[in-house]
Design a protein around this motif. Structure first.
Motif, PDB file in Angstrom:
ATOM      1  N   ARG A  43       0.847  -1.202   0.000  1.00 46.14           N
ATOM      2  CA  ARG A  43       0.000   0.000   0.000  1.00 46.14           C
ATOM      3  C   ARG A  43       0.883   1.253   0.000  1.00 46.14           C
ATOM      4  N   LEU A  44       1.631   1.439  -1.065  1.00 45.10           N
ATOM      5  CA  LEU A  44       2.548   2.584  -1.142  1.00 45.10           C
ATOM      6  C   LEU A  44       1.839   3.921  -1.014  1.00 45.10           C
ATOM      7  N   GLU A  45       0.603   3.996  -1.494  1.00 43.40           N
ATOM      8  CA  GLU A  45      -0.139   5.262  -1.422  1.00 43.40           C
ATOM      9  C   GLU A  45      -0.401   5.693   0.015  1.00 43.40           C
ATOM     10  N   ASP A  46      -0.319   4.759   0.975  1.00 47.16           N
ATOM     11  CA  ASP A  46      -0.542   5.074   2.389  1.00 47.16           C
ATOM     12  C   ASP A  46       0.742   5.453   3.131  1.00 47.16           C
ATOM     13  N   CYS A  47       1.898   5.248   2.500  1.00 48.24           N
ATOM     14  CA  CYS A  47       3.184   5.487   3.156  1.00 48.24           C
ATOM     15  C   CYS A  47       3.370   6.965   3.468  1.00 48.24           C
ATOM     16  N   ILE A  48       3.776   7.250   4.708  1.00 50.03           N
ATOM     17  CA  ILE A  48       4.050   8.627   5.130  1.00 50.03           C
ATOM     18  C   ILE A  48       5.559   8.907   5.213  1.00 50.03           C
ATOM     19  N   ALA A  49       6.364   7.980   4.723  1.00 48.33           N
ATOM     20  CA  ALA A  49       7.829   8.109   4.684  1.00 48.33           C
ATOM     21  C   ALA A  49       8.422   8.389   6.056  1.00 48.33           C
ATOM     22  N   CYS A  50       7.907   7.722   7.077  1.00 43.28           N
ATOM     23  CA  CYS A  50       8.426   7.908   8.438  1.00 43.28           C
ATOM     24  C   CYS A  50       9.757   7.183   8.648  1.00 43.28           C
ATOM     25  N   ARG A  51      10.044   6.238   7.791  1.00 35.48           N
ATOM     26  CA  ARG A  51      11.292   5.461   7.806  1.00 35.48           C
ATOM     27  C   ARG A  51      11.405   4.484   8.982  1.00 35.48           C
ATOM     28  N   MET A  52      10.309   4.214   9.655  1.00 36.26           N
ATOM     29  CA  MET A  52      10.376   3.255  10.767  1.00 36.26           C
ATOM     30  C   MET A  52      10.835   1.880  10.275  1.00 36.26           C
ATOM     31  N   CYS A  53      10.371   1.470   9.105  1.00 36.29           N
ATOM     32  CA  CYS A  53      10.774   0.173   8.556  1.00 36.29           C
ATOM     33  C   CYS A  53      12.283   0.149   8.296  1.00 36.29           C
ATOM     34  N   GLU A  54      12.776   1.218   7.723  1.00 36.86           N
ATOM     35  CA  GLU A  54      14.202   1.333   7.409  1.00 36.86           C
ATOM     36  C   GLU A  54      15.043   1.338   8.684  1.00 36.86           C
ATOM     37  N   LEU A  55      14.590   2.082   9.676  1.00 29.71           N
ATOM     38  CA  LEU A  55      15.338   2.203  10.930  1.00 29.71           C
ATOM     39  C   LEU A  55      15.329   0.930  11.763  1.00 29.71           C
ATOM     40  N   ARG A  56      14.232   0.172  11.704  1.00 30.30           N
ATOM     41  CA  ARG A  56      14.084  -1.017  12.555  1.00 30.30           C
ATOM     42  C   ARG A  56      14.549  -2.315  11.915  1.00 30.30           C
ATOM     43  N   CYS A  57      14.764  -2.319  10.613  1.00 29.96           N
ATOM     44  CA  CYS A  57      15.171  -3.554   9.934  1.00 29.96           C
ATOM     45  C   CYS A  57      16.559  -3.983  10.409  1.00 29.96           C
ATOM     46  N   PRO A  58      16.658  -5.152  11.049  1.00 28.38           N
ATOM     47  CA  PRO A  58      17.959  -5.595  11.554  1.00 28.38           C
ATOM     48  C   PRO A  58      18.921  -6.020  10.442  1.00 28.38           C
ATOM     49  N   ASP A  59      18.394  -6.224   9.240  1.00 30.84           N
ATOM     50  CA  ASP A  59      19.224  -6.688   8.126  1.00 30.84           C
ATOM     51  C   ASP A  59      19.560  -5.588   7.126  1.00 30.84           C
ATOM     52  N   LEU A  60      19.114  -4.358   7.409  1.00 24.90           N
ATOM     53  CA  LEU A  60      19.348  -3.213   6.521  1.00 24.90           C
ATOM     54  C   LEU A  60      18.828  -3.488   5.112  1.00 24.90           C
ATOM     55  N   ALA A  61      17.718  -4.208   5.031  1.00 27.93           N
ATOM     56  CA  ALA A  61      17.172  -4.636   3.746  1.00 27.93           C
ATOM     57  C   ALA A  61      16.199  -3.636   3.139  1.00 27.93           C
ATOM     58  N   ILE A  62      15.838  -2.579   3.869  1.00 30.89           N
ATOM     59  CA  ILE A  62      14.843  -1.626   3.382  1.00 30.89           C
ATOM     60  C   ILE A  62      15.439  -0.233   3.303  1.00 30.89           C
ATOM     61  N   GLU A  63      15.174   0.432   2.183  1.00 31.97           N
ATOM     62  CA  GLU A  63      15.536   1.836   2.026  1.00 31.97           C
ATOM     63  C   GLU A  63      14.301   2.584   1.552  1.00 31.97           C
ATOM     64  N   VAL A  64      13.981   3.659   2.248  1.00 28.15           N
ATOM     65  CA  VAL A  64      12.861   4.518   1.860  1.00 28.15           C
ATOM     66  C   VAL A  64      13.468   5.716   1.137  1.00 28.15           C
ATOM     67  N   VAL A  65      13.111   5.875  -0.125  1.00 29.26           N
ATOM     68  CA  VAL A  65      13.647   6.949  -0.943  1.00 29.26           C
ATOM     69  C   VAL A  65      12.598   8.047  -1.059  1.00 29.26           C
ATOM     70  N   THR A  66      13.007   9.286  -0.724  1.00 25.53           N
ATOM     71  CA  THR A  66      12.086  10.424  -0.802  1.00 25.53           C
ATOM     72  C   THR A  66      12.598  11.419  -1.839  1.00 25.53           C
ATOM     73  N   GLU A  67      11.715  12.320  -2.260  1.00 29.78           N
ATOM     74  CA  GLU A  67      12.075  13.306  -3.279  1.00 29.78           C
ATOM     75  C   GLU A  67      13.146  14.289  -2.802  1.00 29.78           C
ATOM     76  N   ASP A  68      13.213  14.513  -1.483  1.00 30.94           N
ATOM     77  CA  ASP A  68      14.197  15.449  -0.943  1.00 30.94           C
ATOM     78  C   ASP A  68      15.552  14.808  -0.659  1.00 30.94           C
ATOM     79  N   GLY A  69      15.684  13.542  -0.962  1.00 27.75           N
ATOM     80  CA  GLY A  69      16.994  12.932  -0.740  1.00 27.75           C
ATOM     81  C   GLY A  69      16.864  11.523  -0.460  1.00 27.75           C
TER      82      GLY A  69
END
Length: 69
Positions: A43-69
Motif C-alpha cells: 500500500r505505497l499510497e498510504d506510506c508517510i515516509a516515516c522510515r520506521m521500517c528502514e530504521l528497525r530492519c535488523p538486516d538493513l534490507a529496506i531503504e525509503v527513498v524520498t524526493e528530498d533525498g
C-alpha cells in the motif's frame, strides 16, 4: 519543515530474512510478508515516509527513498 514525499521503497529480498519487524512497526500498515516470507510494500499510497521500517530492519534490507533525498 515539509514532510518528505515518497519516491520508492527499495527492499533487498536477498537480505530480508522475513522477521516481520518492519511490518509490525509500520504505522500505516504499508508492508506485508509475501508467500516467501519476504517484506513487500503493498500500500505505497498510504506510506508517510516515516522510515520506521528502514530504521528497525535488523538486516538493513529496506531503504525509503524520498524526493528530498
Amino acid at each position: 519543515m515539509a514532510k518528505p514525499k515518497l519516491k520508492a521503497h527499495r527492499i533487498n529480498r536477498d537480505w530480508c530474512k522475513g522477521c516481520g519487524i518492519c511490518v509490525e512497526f509500520c504505522p500505516k500498515k504499508v508492508l506485508e510478508l509475501d508467500k516467501e516470507d519476504k517484506a513487500v510494500a503493498v500500500r505505497l499510497e498510504d506510506c508517510i515516509a516515516c522510515r520506521m521500517c528502514e530504521l528497525r530492519c535488523p538486516d538493513l534490507a529496506i531503504e525509503v527513498v524520498t524526493e528530498d533525498g
